[in-house]
Design an enzyme around this catalytic site. Structure first.
Site, mmCIF file in Angstrom:
data_model
loop_
_atom_site.group_PDB
_atom_site.id
_atom_site.type_symbol
_atom_site.label_atom_id
_atom_site.label_comp_id
_atom_site.label_asym_id
_atom_site.label_seq_id
_atom_site.Cartn_x
_atom_site.Cartn_y
_atom_site.Cartn_z
ATOM 1 C CG HIS A 196 51.129 -23.589 -8.925
ATOM 2 N ND1 HIS A 196 50.358 -22.837 -7.969
ATOM 3 C CD2 HIS A 196 51.350 -22.655 -10.106
ATOM 4 C CE1 HIS A 196 50.192 -21.461 -8.328
ATOM 5 N NE2 HIS A 196 50.611 -21.331 -9.355
ATOM 6 N NE ARG A 197 54.431 -18.788 -7.527
ATOM 7 C CZ ARG A 197 53.135 -18.602 -8.190
ATOM 8 N NH1 ARG A 197 53.332 -18.598 -9.970
ATOM 9 N NH2 ARG A 197 52.226 -18.106 -7.563
ATOM 10 C CE LYS A 222 57.117 -14.857 -9.995
ATOM 11 N NZ LYS A 222 56.915 -15.099 -11.351
ATOM 12 C CG PHE A 240 48.912 -13.272 -8.673
ATOM 13 C CD1 PHE A 240 49.428 -13.957 -7.556
ATOM 14 C CD2 PHE A 240 48.735 -13.395 -9.691
ATOM 15 C CE1 PHE A 240 50.203 -15.061 -8.002
ATOM 16 C CE2 PHE A 240 49.650 -14.534 -10.173
ATOM 17 C CZ PHE A 240 50.329 -15.381 -9.391
ATOM 18 C CG ASP A 272 45.618 -16.827 -5.703
ATOM 19 O OD1 ASP A 272 45.372 -18.273 -6.055
ATOM 20 O OD2 ASP A 272 46.387 -16.188 -5.704
ATOM 21 C CE LYS A 312 48.783 -18.891 -4.236
ATOM 22 N NZ LYS A 312 48.625 -17.713 -5.301
ATOM 23 C CG ASP A 353 54.642 -20.459 -18.635
ATOM 24 O OD1 ASP A 353 54.583 -19.474 -18.499
ATOM 25 O OD2 ASP A 353 54.164 -21.323 -19.749
ATOM 26 C CB SER A 354 52.821 -21.079 -13.295
ATOM 27 O OG SER A 354 52.778 -19.731 -13.042
ATOM 28 C CG ASN A 410 58.961 -9.926 -8.598
ATOM 29 O OD1 ASN A 410 59.608 -9.558 -7.711
ATOM 30 N ND2 ASN A 410 57.465 -10.167 -8.730
HETATM 31 P P1 ITT Z 1 52.850 -12.509 -17.149
HETATM 32 O O1 ITT Z 1 52.851 -13.967 -17.831
HETATM 33 O O2 ITT Z 1 52.022 -11.428 -17.072
HETATM 34 O O3 ITT Z 1 54.304 -12.052 -16.770
HETATM 35 P P2 ITT Z 1 53.094 -13.685 -14.361
HETATM 36 O O4 ITT Z 1 54.205 -13.318 -14.146
HETATM 37 O O5 ITT Z 1 52.129 -13.805 -13.359
HETATM 38 O O6 ITT Z 1 52.338 -13.041 -15.461
HETATM 39 P P3 ITT Z 1 52.964 -16.716 -14.199
HETATM 40 O O7 ITT Z 1 53.633 -17.526 -15.287
HETATM 41 O O8 ITT Z 1 53.454 -16.660 -12.965
HETATM 42 O O9 ITT Z 1 53.142 -15.362 -14.901
HETATM 43 O O10 ITT Z 1 51.352 -16.890 -14.332
HETATM 44 C C1 ITT Z 1 50.624 -16.862 -15.596
HETATM 45 C C2 ITT Z 1 49.294 -16.569 -15.072
HETATM 46 O O11 ITT Z 1 48.720 -17.832 -14.471
HETATM 47 C C3 ITT Z 1 48.923 -15.297 -13.906
HETATM 48 O O12 ITT Z 1 48.929 -14.367 -14.863
HETATM 49 C C4 ITT Z 1 47.539 -15.880 -13.292
HETATM 50 O O13 ITT Z 1 46.572 -15.530 -14.180
HETATM 51 C C5 ITT Z 1 47.955 -17.370 -13.467
HETATM 52 N N1 ITT Z 1 48.372 -17.880 -12.083
HETATM 53 C C6 ITT Z 1 49.712 -18.592 -12.076
HETATM 54 N N2 ITT Z 1 49.801 -18.468 -10.789
HETATM 55 C C7 ITT Z 1 48.635 -18.208 -9.999
HETATM 56 C C8 ITT Z 1 48.570 -18.129 -8.669
HETATM 57 O O14 ITT Z 1 49.215 -18.741 -7.912
HETATM 58 N N3 ITT Z 1 47.421 -17.794 -8.238
HETATM 59 C C9 ITT Z 1 46.463 -17.192 -9.178
HETATM 60 N N4 ITT Z 1 46.779 -17.159 -10.341
HETATM 61 C C10 ITT Z 1 47.960 -17.691 -10.894
#
Ligand code: ITT
Length: 220
Positions: A202-203, A13, A173, A176, A197, A77-78, A10
């Site tokens: 957390h990021r 990012k 997304f 949230d 935000k 990873d989140s 992406n």
């Molecule tokens: P993929 O696993 O499909 O690639 P992603 O790229 O969004 O999704 P992340 O590791 O950033 O992957 O996040 C994993 C999931 O955690 C994401 O799909 C959301 O459901 C949740 N999540 C993470 N950060 C979030 C945020 O800032 N707000 C809301 N939900 C979040």
């Protein structure tokens, strides 16, 4: 200058992380390169995220992309941890509605179904016991000799609103619209302006910790 592959396809990012680091590190200390930029020169294969923790998954990605590119790599990873659910959805946050399995749903459908499942599982749980946090683990692999990547963990505290109180908000997304931000619990993270935000998240917390670690590695 240290060139670091950012384990994301992406480009947004790459820009976001470059901007965070630019404010925290000396000019030209590092340069982030997206996987897409390298894909024109190298065939890059995405590793499976088979780990049981955010740390495992971030590490798997960082080490694997370093193996494929020979470069330093930063991966993350989140997800969401809900205390009353024993930390679930955790590492399966993006596919919680299907118990972690990829089921061909688009992101919007998944987000809706994940949120419904969380609300259903918390039925009858009081507001005080609905505490939760978003977690972001970043892993840095420093070259082919680096067996253990360097790990940092950022968190964003809140709680899951009651049915009727949430979902709310049009930004963000994932979870949230359900996530009431601590310590006031007045707004969901989907109601926060994106810039706000990005300061609280957390990021951002993980990126700041990683910038501290990178600063300590710079020459001089
Ligand atoms: P993929 O696993 O499909 O690639 P992603 O790229 O969004 O999704 P992340 O590791 O950033 O992957 O996040 C994993 C999931 O955690 C994401 O799909 C959301 O459901 C949740 N999540 C993470 N950060 C979030 C945020 O800032 N707000 C809301 N939900 C979040």
């Amino acid at each position: 200058m240290i060139e670091i592959v950012l384990a994301t396809g992406n480009p947004h990012k790459v820009e976001e992380m470059s901007a965070i680091f630019a404010g925290l590190l000396p000019p030209n200390a590092i340069r982030l390169v997206g996987l897409r930029d390298l894909a024109t020169m190298l065939k890059i294969t995405e590793p499976a995220e088979t780990g049981g923790t955010f740390e495992d998954n971030a590490s798997i990605k960082a080490v694997e992309y370093t193996r494929q590119t020979g470069m330093w790599c930063l991966a993350d990873d989140s997800g969401l941890e809900i205390d009353a659910l024993g930390g679930r959805p955790g590492v399966i946050s993006s596919h919680y509605c299907t118990d972690g399995r990829e089921a061909g749903m688009n992101r919007r459908e998944r987000d809706g179904a994940n949120n419904q499942r969380v609300i259903a599982e918390l039925a009858g749980v009081s507001p005080e016991n609905r505490t939760a946090r978003f977690v972001c683990v970043m892993a840095l692999s420093r070259g082919l000799q680096d067996r253990d990547s360097l790990l940092v963990r950022g968190t964003f505290e809140g709680r899951i609103g009651l049915p009727g109180e949430v979902p709310r908000g049009d930004h963000g997304f994932g979870y949230d619209p359900l996530f009431l931000v601590a310590p006031e619990y007045r707004f969901t993270s989907a109601e926060l302006p994106p810039d706000r935000k990005n300061q609280l998240s957390h990021r951002a917390a993980a990126a700041r910790l990683m910038a501290d670690r990178l600063r300590s590695m710079l020459p001089g």
